[in-house]
Write an enzyme that holds these catalytic residues in place. Structure first.
Site, PDB file in Angstrom:
ATOM      1  N   THR A  30      72.453  36.652 -37.361  1.00 47.68           N
ATOM      2  CA  THR A  30      71.585  37.544 -38.147  1.00 47.68           C
ATOM      3  C   THR A  30      72.273  38.104 -39.388  1.00 47.68           C
ATOM      4  O   THR A  30      71.607  38.684 -40.245  1.00 47.68           O
ATOM      5  CB  THR A  30      71.122  38.728 -37.289  1.00 47.68           C
ATOM      6  N   CYS A  34      77.039  45.926 -36.314  1.00 44.68           N
ATOM      7  CA  CYS A  34      76.590  47.055 -35.494  1.00 44.68           C
ATOM      8  C   CYS A  34      77.787  47.820 -34.947  1.00 44.68           C
ATOM      9  O   CYS A  34      78.923  47.335 -34.952  1.00 44.68           O
ATOM     10  CB  CYS A  34      75.768  46.568 -34.298  1.00 44.68           C
ATOM     11  N   CYS A  38      75.209  49.887 -29.994  1.00 48.15           N
ATOM     12  CA  CYS A  38      73.886  49.567 -30.555  1.00 48.15           C
ATOM     13  C   CYS A  38      72.878  49.335 -29.426  1.00 48.15           C
ATOM     14  O   CYS A  38      73.157  48.609 -28.458  1.00 48.15           O
ATOM     15  CB  CYS A  38      73.975  48.321 -31.429  1.00 48.15           C
ATOM     16  N   ARG A  63      75.398  42.942 -43.303  1.00 47.13           N
ATOM     17  CA  ARG A  63      74.744  44.192 -43.686  1.00 47.13           C
ATOM     18  C   ARG A  63      74.606  45.101 -42.474  1.00 47.13           C
ATOM     19  O   ARG A  63      74.621  44.645 -41.329  1.00 47.13           O
ATOM     20  CB  ARG A  63      73.373  43.930 -44.299  1.00 47.13           C
ATOM     21  N   CYS A  65      73.256  47.428 -39.544  1.00 50.80           N
ATOM     22  CA  CYS A  65      72.098  47.451 -38.652  1.00 50.80           C
ATOM     23  C   CYS A  65      71.239  48.689 -38.944  1.00 50.80           C
ATOM     24  O   CYS A  65      71.761  49.798 -39.107  1.00 50.80           O
ATOM     25  CB  CYS A  65      72.582  47.477 -37.203  1.00 50.80           C
ATOM     26  N   CYS A  68      71.234  51.082 -35.254  1.00 51.62           N
ATOM     27  CA  CYS A  68      72.366  51.899 -34.811  1.00 51.62           C
ATOM     28  C   CYS A  68      73.127  52.553 -35.959  1.00 51.62           C
ATOM     29  O   CYS A  68      73.977  53.410 -35.725  1.00 51.62           O
ATOM     30  CB  CYS A  68      73.328  51.078 -33.959  1.00 51.62           C
ATOM     31  N   ASP A 444     105.757  79.667 -28.576  1.00 54.08           N
ATOM     32  CA  ASP A 444     104.550  80.472 -28.736  1.00 54.08           C
ATOM     33  C   ASP A 444     104.327  81.342 -27.505  1.00 54.08           C
ATOM     34  O   ASP A 444     104.426  80.875 -26.363  1.00 54.08           O
ATOM     35  CB  ASP A 444     103.351  79.551 -28.950  1.00 54.08           C
TER      36      ASP A 444
END
Length: 494
Positions: A30, A34, A38, A63, A65, A68, A444
């Site tokens: 695709t 992601c 996702c 590119r 998603c 998500c 401390d």
């Protein structure tokens, strides 16, 4: 981690949110990338490939998603638990240095050549500094597109893009939508999930984190030590003023079960990325609490403390120089006295700001402003005046540098060389300003009291030896020890 294919596949199949930000899954069929958690059906393992950064995915032609939104996942915890070149570079890129000073400016701050810097970032992250900064600009643009009515030209330049064309091309390439399409989708979502009204010019963001997160002593510490006029707790939110590269801002941070609600009012929108990054750093939101707590729980003394409130974070700062000044003001005095000293400095030397929503009045004064004050005006012992004036003069003239790019070992040595700087002051600066996850405070008072009550050695040398098994997370062990007491830093205000 992205090179361990089997482990990455298991994380994706189980939709394990703990690994969001550690690596990104790119789907070969695709051309989408992601986060591991996702919600869509995971692809076949042979169709997955893994990258260490969103910028590397984008550089490889994938590119983001739309389900998500991997560009909004928490940052990798690697960059805040290391002090090598790549980690320091990533902290500076998050602070907007590449956008303001370019790659040569980034390399100069790191003390390396441009070529060395680019080569090491490319080797570890699969992307050079320009690609990493571009991915960050794309995310800033998305926030402005979706949360403001600004014209697209204003969004482009506020996000750090040099031209409208570059802005349009980048948004389309990264999100597979035009800027106008992004805004249209966001508008439809806003109509179905109306948000509370905000002051004009105010941005409302969600700051993600890796669960679990224990907000009590994180916010409690910030509120209990707050400088009057600079910080306050109001209506369930920690609020403070911010000094930023292009102007100033006011932020309100509210803990929620699955995110930190962030409301930012900025005098210059170009500061959005830097302001967001500094707030995340202050709240230690990119930490990996599961890994930290797992190691600390191996100690039978700490295990009940971790089980009671897992996910404690180290309260840090939005301004390293400010914190160093406040650390000196807090030497050998109560929290209330330190706040009083700081408040006087703010009133006398801070820059006024307008806060129509609350009681914030000033930016914390710069080192340059404090270097010009009359030492006799400081209501503190003479030796501490010397400590204070030496610190601010060295910060003002640049002979001492404190920032996200600071080398922890070198900076510790330089601080220890200053008059009046002992182990407690240096370690608290290392912990809360420099972000060293292994900084430890064996001298401390609160740590020693907690150690005594828990049956741990209470002398500094013996406690340091006992704490060897907590490394490299001793700063987090300190938070668990502090949380055993009844000090107000351990509780959220009502």
């Amino acid at each position: 981690m992205h090179t361990d294919t089997e482990r990455c596949v298991r994380a994706v199949r189980s939709k394990d949110a703990r690994f969001d930000g550690w690596f990104f899954t790119a789907v070969l069929t695709t051309r989408i990338y992601c986060r591991p958690s996702c919600p869509v059906v995971p692809p076949k393992p042979e169709n997955m490939t893994f990258y260490p950064s969103a910028a590397a995915c984008q550089s490889a032609g994938f590119r983001a998603c739309k389900r998500c939104r991997p560009d909004t996942s928490p940052g990798s915890p690697e960059w805040n638990q290391r002090a090598d070149l790549v980690a320091r570079a990533m902290r500076l890129i998050a602070d907007g240095v590449v956008d303001r000073e370019g790659v040569p400016g980034l390399a100069a701050r790191l003390g390396y050549s441009t070529r060395q810097t680019e080569r090491q970032l490319l080797a570890e992250l699969g992307a050079g500094p320009l690609a990493l900064a571009r991915a960050q600009r794309a995310q800033t643009a998305r926030v402005l597109i979706e949360t403001t009515p600004l014209p697209m030209a204003d969004v482009a330049f506020a996000s750090g893009f040099a031209s409208i064309r570059t802005f349009n091309d980048t948004v389309r390439e990264v999100f597979a939508l035009t800027p106008s399409d992004l805004r249209t989708r966001a508008t439809r979502t806003a109509k179905s999930h109306p948000a509370a009204p905000t002051t004009p010019g105010t941005l409302t963001l969600r700051l993600p984190f890796r669960a679990p997160l224990a907000p009590d002593n994180l916010f409690g510490h910030l509120v209990a030590t707050a400088t009057p006029g600079v910080e306050e707790w109001r209506a369930g939110a920690y609020r403070r003023t911010l000094r930023l590269p292009y102007g100033h801002g006011i932020v309100a941070l509210t803990p929620r079960p699955d995110h930190i609600a962030c409301r930012l009012t900025l005098s210059d929108l170009r500061d959005l990325t830097v302001a967001t990054s500094r707030c995340r750093r202050m709240l230690d939101l990119d930490a990996d609490p599961v890994a930290i707590d797992e190691q600390l729980s191996a100690d039978p003394v700490l295990a009940p403390l971790v089980d009671k409130a897992p996910g404690r974070r180290v309260p840090r700062t939005v301004d390293e120089e400010e914190f160093a000044v406040r650390a000196v003001l807090g030497q050998q005095v109560s929290t209330a006295a330190a706040r009083t000293h700081a408040g006087r400095l703010v009133t006398a030397h801070g820059e006024p700001v307008d806060d129509p929503e609350g009681g914030l009045t000033h930016l914390f004064p710069t080192a340059r402003a404090l270097a010009g004050l009359d030492p006799e005006s400081l209501a503190m012992p003479r030796t501490r005046r010397t400590t204070f004036t030496t610190l601010v003069s060295q910060l003002a003239d640049g002979s001492l540098h404190l920032g996200p790019d600071s080398d922890w070992v070198e900076t510790r040595a330089r601080l220890l060389a200053l008059p009046g700087f002992g182990p407690w002051t240096v370690d608290v600066i290392a912990m809360r300003a420099l972000g060293d996850p292994d900084a430890f405070l064996p001298t401390d008072l609160g740590v020693r009291q907690a150690a005594r009550e828990l049956g741990l050695p209470s002398t500094p040398a013996a406690l340091t030896g006992r704490a060897a098994g907590w490394r490299p997370w001793r700063a987090y062990a300190v938070q668990y020890l502090w949380a055993t007491g009844s000090h107000p830093i351990n509780f959220l205000p009502e």
